[in-house]
Motif scaffolding. Sequence first.
Motif, PDB file in Angstrom:
ATOM      1  N   TYR A  37       3.050  -4.845   6.200  1.00  0.00           N
ATOM      2  CA  TYR A  37       1.752  -4.814   5.385  1.00  0.00           C
ATOM      3  C   TYR A  37       2.434  -4.792   3.826  1.00  0.00           C
ATOM      4  O   TYR A  37       1.441  -4.382   2.979  1.00  0.00           O
ATOM      5  CB  TYR A  37       0.670  -4.092   5.628  1.00  0.00           C
ATOM      6  CG  TYR A  37      -0.422  -4.895   7.161  1.00  0.00           C
ATOM      7  CD1 TYR A  37      -0.964  -6.158   7.025  1.00  0.00           C
ATOM      8  CD2 TYR A  37      -0.637  -4.494   7.809  1.00  0.00           C
ATOM      9  CE1 TYR A  37      -1.634  -6.524   8.186  1.00  0.00           C
ATOM     10  CE2 TYR A  37      -0.731  -4.293   9.254  1.00  0.00           C
ATOM     11  CZ  TYR A  37      -1.643  -6.028   8.976  1.00  0.00           C
ATOM     12  OH  TYR A  37      -1.964  -6.297  10.086  1.00  0.00           O
ATOM     13  N   TYR A  41      -5.565  -5.120   4.760  1.00  0.00           N
ATOM     14  CA  TYR A  41      -4.451  -4.568   5.119  1.00  0.00           C
ATOM     15  C   TYR A  41      -2.801  -4.348   3.773  1.00  0.00           C
ATOM     16  O   TYR A  41      -2.333  -3.214   3.337  1.00  0.00           O
ATOM     17  CB  TYR A  41      -3.507  -4.402   5.926  1.00  0.00           C
ATOM     18  CG  TYR A  41      -4.482  -4.536   7.159  1.00  0.00           C
ATOM     19  CD1 TYR A  41      -5.042  -3.096   7.303  1.00  0.00           C
ATOM     20  CD2 TYR A  41      -5.378  -5.395   8.034  1.00  0.00           C
ATOM     21  CE1 TYR A  41      -5.849  -2.462   8.777  1.00  0.00           C
ATOM     22  CE2 TYR A  41      -6.229  -5.004   9.133  1.00  0.00           C
ATOM     23  CZ  TYR A  41      -6.150  -3.204   9.576  1.00  0.00           C
ATOM     24  OH  TYR A  41      -6.775  -2.622  10.460  1.00  0.00           O
ATOM     25  N   VAL A  42      -2.862  -5.647   3.635  1.00  0.00           N
ATOM     26  CA  VAL A  42      -1.381  -5.749   2.110  1.00  0.00           C
ATOM     27  C   VAL A  42      -2.266  -4.505   0.786  1.00  0.00           C
ATOM     28  O   VAL A  42      -1.638  -4.217   0.539  1.00  0.00           O
ATOM     29  CB  VAL A  42      -1.220  -6.906   2.282  1.00  0.00           C
ATOM     30  CG1 VAL A  42       0.159  -7.357   0.647  1.00  0.00           C
ATOM     31  CG2 VAL A  42      -1.215  -7.848   3.244  1.00  0.00           C
ATOM     32  N   HIS A  74      -5.528  -9.655   6.452  1.00  0.00           N
ATOM     33  CA  HIS A  74      -4.433  -8.988   6.022  1.00  0.00           C
ATOM     34  C   HIS A  74      -4.031  -8.882   5.134  1.00  0.00           C
ATOM     35  O   HIS A  74      -3.514  -8.062   4.831  1.00  0.00           O
ATOM     36  CB  HIS A  74      -3.733 -10.317   7.025  1.00  0.00           C
ATOM     37  CG  HIS A  74      -1.772 -10.305   6.837  1.00  0.00           C
ATOM     38  ND1 HIS A  74      -0.848  -9.718   7.619  1.00  0.00           N
ATOM     39  CD2 HIS A  74      -1.743 -10.394   5.281  1.00  0.00           C
ATOM     40  CE1 HIS A  74       0.187  -9.586   7.127  1.00  0.00           C
ATOM     41  NE2 HIS A  74      -0.158 -10.237   5.551  1.00  0.00           N
TER      42      HIS A  74
END
Length: 520
Positions: free
Chosen positions: A293, A264-265, A261
Motif C-alpha cells: 500500500y 489504504y494507499v 485498496h
Amino acid sequence: MTQDRTTAPDAAPESPAPWRPARTVAVILAGGTGTRLGLGIPKQLLKIAGKPIIEHTLAVFEAAPEIDEIIVLMAAGHLAEARRIVANAGFRKVSKVIEGGDTRNATTRIALDAIGDGDVNILFHDAVRPLVSARVVRECVNALWTYSAVDVAIPSADTIIQVDERDCITDIPVRATLRRGQTPQAFRSGTIREAYRRAEGDPDFAATDDCGVVLRYLPGTPIKVIEGSDENIKVTHPVDVHLADKLFQLAAAQAPRVADHRSYVEELTGRTIVVFGGSYGIGHDLTELARGYGAQVFPFSRSTTGTHVERAEDVAAALRTAFEATGRIDHVVVTAGILERGALAEMDEETIDRLLHVNFVGPVAVARQSLPYLQQTKGQLLLYTSSSYTRGRARYALYSATKAALVNLTQALADEWAEFGVRVNCVNPERTATPMRTRAFGEEPEHTLLSAEAVAQASLDVLVSDLTGQVIDVRRAPGEPATAPAQPGAHPSDDGSGSRRDAGRAELELPQQLPTGVDA
C-alpha cells in the motif's frame, strides 16, 4: 415547524402534526460528585480502561450518526477538566460544557434552556453509563418518530419486594411486568418542556428521572420502552468500577475497516512503519501488506538483523536506522513474544528470565525508545496480547501474566501519551493454525482456527484508525478456511510462526521440546 404539545392532562392532541425535528441533541448528565464511591473527584472523571468514564460515554454519542449535537452538564467546579477532556479527544459534536443543577430535575431545566426553542429530539444520558451501545442510541432516536417519550430498561432478574418503614414486606409485585430503568431517556422537545412546565406548579414536585416527570404530569402520553442491556451499568458503587473495567476488557473494540485498496494507499503512502519481530508470521505479513500500500516498512528480528527487543540499545539502533532512511516514524509494531509451557515451579531461572524479558521488558523498551519519534508524527504504538490475558492459564502462567501486563501497559500509555497525540493499542487474536501450535497442542479442527492474513489485515486497520487505549479482538469469520502448512525451511524459533502464513497469533506458542523463540 410544528412543535408537539399536549393539550390536556390525560391525552395528546387528536391529530398531531408529523414530527420533523430540526436535530437530535444528546445531553450528558455529569453532575455526580462521587460521594458513594468515596472519591475526591466526580465519578465521571474516574479512569476506566485508560480513559475517564465521561470520555468513554461521549465517544459513543460522538460516533452515533443519529446524534447531531452533544451538551455536557458537568458538576460544579469541574468544568475546566471536562472541557479539557473534550478538547483532547477531539469531540466535534460537543457544543457546550456547562454547569449542572443541584438536582436531576434542575439539571434537565438547565439543559432545556441551553438547547433553546424549536422542535428537536433530546436524549438524556447518565455520564457514568459508559457502556451504552450504539444499538440502544439508534433505537431510542428511531422510536421518537412514533412516540414522544422513550425509556430504556431491562427485565428484572431478581424478585422485587416492597417494604414499609419497618423494613417489613408489604408486597411482592409480579416480576414479569417489572423492568429496571436505564438511560438514555429520549423525548420530543415539546413533550418534555410541557411536562416540566406543568411540574413547576406543583409544590411537591420531586422526581429522579425525566420519564417519571412525563408519566406524572402528562399521564396520557405513551412512554415507549426500548430494551437495554446488562452491560449498560451505572458506575455508582466501588464494585461497579471493577465491573465496568472488566466489561471494557470483554467488549474489545473492533477496528473500522478501510473501504478499498485506494483508501489504504492514501492512508499509508509515505508512512514509515517499524516492525519488531518482522521476519516471519504476523510481522512479516504486516510488512508485506503495508509495503503493497505504499508504506516504507523496516522489519527487525533476532534472526535477520540481530535485534533483541529486550535490549534498549538494539531497539534504539533499529529506530535510528528507519528514521535516518526516511526522516520519520509513524507506527511502531511489536509482535515479539515467546511461550514456554510448563509448571512455574519446574522452570529454570534462565527460562523465566528470558520469558519475562522478551514478553514484557521488550515492549517496555520499545515504548520508551519510540516515544520521541511518534511524538513528531502523532503516530501509534501497536502491541499484542492473547485471550489468556483475561484469566491466567495453568502451565503457562508467566505467559498469561505478561499478556495481561501488556493490556495494562497499553491502557496506561494511551493515557500518558494522549497529551502528545500518540495512540497506543493492543491486538488480541484468537487461536491460529500454526505448526508450533499443532506441536504444542495437537491436532485441532481447522474451522476453529484463525488465518495469519486476517490478523495482519486487522492490525493494519488499527494502525490507520483513530483508536487509542483499546484491546482489539480479531476473530475468525464463519467459514474462513484454515491457513496453509508452514513452508519447508522456516525457522520456527525466530518468531513463533514457522512461516509468514502461520502466525495468526501475535504471540509465540512453543511446544515444550522446542528451543525458545524470540521474535513474533
